[in-house]
Design an enzyme around this catalytic site. Sequence first.
Site, PDB file in Angstrom:
ATOM      1  N   ASP A  84      -0.305  12.636  19.966  1.00  0.00           N
ATOM      2  CA  ASP A  84       0.850  11.763  20.166  1.00  0.00           C
ATOM      3  C   ASP A  84       0.504  10.677  21.181  1.00  0.00           C
ATOM      4  OD1 ASP A  84       3.475  10.869  19.985  1.00  0.00           O
ATOM      5  OD2 ASP A  84       4.259  12.341  21.404  1.00  0.00           O
ATOM      6  N   GLU A 135       1.122   2.184  15.916  1.00  0.00           N
ATOM      7  CA  GLU A 135       2.404   1.734  16.477  1.00  0.00           C
ATOM      8  C   GLU A 135       2.418   0.227  16.680  1.00  0.00           C
ATOM      9  OE1 GLU A 135       5.256   2.213  20.420  1.00  0.00           O
ATOM     10  OE2 GLU A 135       3.769   3.751  20.042  1.00  0.00           O
TER      11      GLU A 135
END
Length: 287
Positions: A84, A135
Amino acid sequence: MLVSAAKMLKDAKAGKYAVGHFNINNLEWTKAILLTAQELNSPVILGVSEGAGKYMCGFKTVTAMVDAMVDELGITVPVALHLDHGSYEGALKCIEAGFSSVMFDGSHYGIEENIEKTKEIIALAHSKGISVEAEVGAIGGEEDGVIGGGEVADPNECKMIADLGVDMLAAGIGNIHGKYPANWKGLRFDVLANIQELTGEMPLVLHGGTGIPADMIKEAISLGVSKINVNTECQLSFADATRKYIEAGKDLEGKGFDPRKLLAPGFEAIKATVKEKMELFGSVNKA
């Protein structure tokens, strides 16, 4: 056996539900999430931040623990072990350590450098059957020292990153890590709809799933969100249940100080939180 997150998220996108990504912090967390996924017949993604990986004695230790636990508990639902908010170096380490999925968070770089580094990670990960999340537009709040100002992603930049061949895309749409402030304005569904339109079949990721109202979660799923990250909510549930156990003096009764007893209420609280989220996300019986 650990699997890439690619197929489970494509299935989720097609089926209009989302797979929960739940961050793990130790053995209790991992066991609680895996058992709940198995009980509900739901696919699941175990998220590991770089800070949590360090806390658990390194990424190789995490892989060994999760692999062994999946085997010993007889877990048959699809499980992905996912980095993550990984740095470039962190992503390389997790690929080497046997993770089945990685996120490279290049959102703090300029778009050109983000693209170059994302390309490198994709090439290496895909050569080993590992899925990749990228992202665009930082997510607000703080995730283990990675701070994002809550930007709203540029849909055109999202398309540029999606076209590189990532398996899932996290885009900032006003979401925040941690607790949401009272003056939070909500998710930008107009931006999400634009991103969905430009990126097509790409599974989209919603970070900061704690505290977003259920109706917003369902709206986000209808607009292409296929992976929702939850961390703070499990931490709060665990802390609350543990506090109640100690405040009630249970640790002073008999062998109530035994960590297996002391941590049991928190363990059950994590299971209850994960169950609630899986039901909300629609992933029950989708394994």
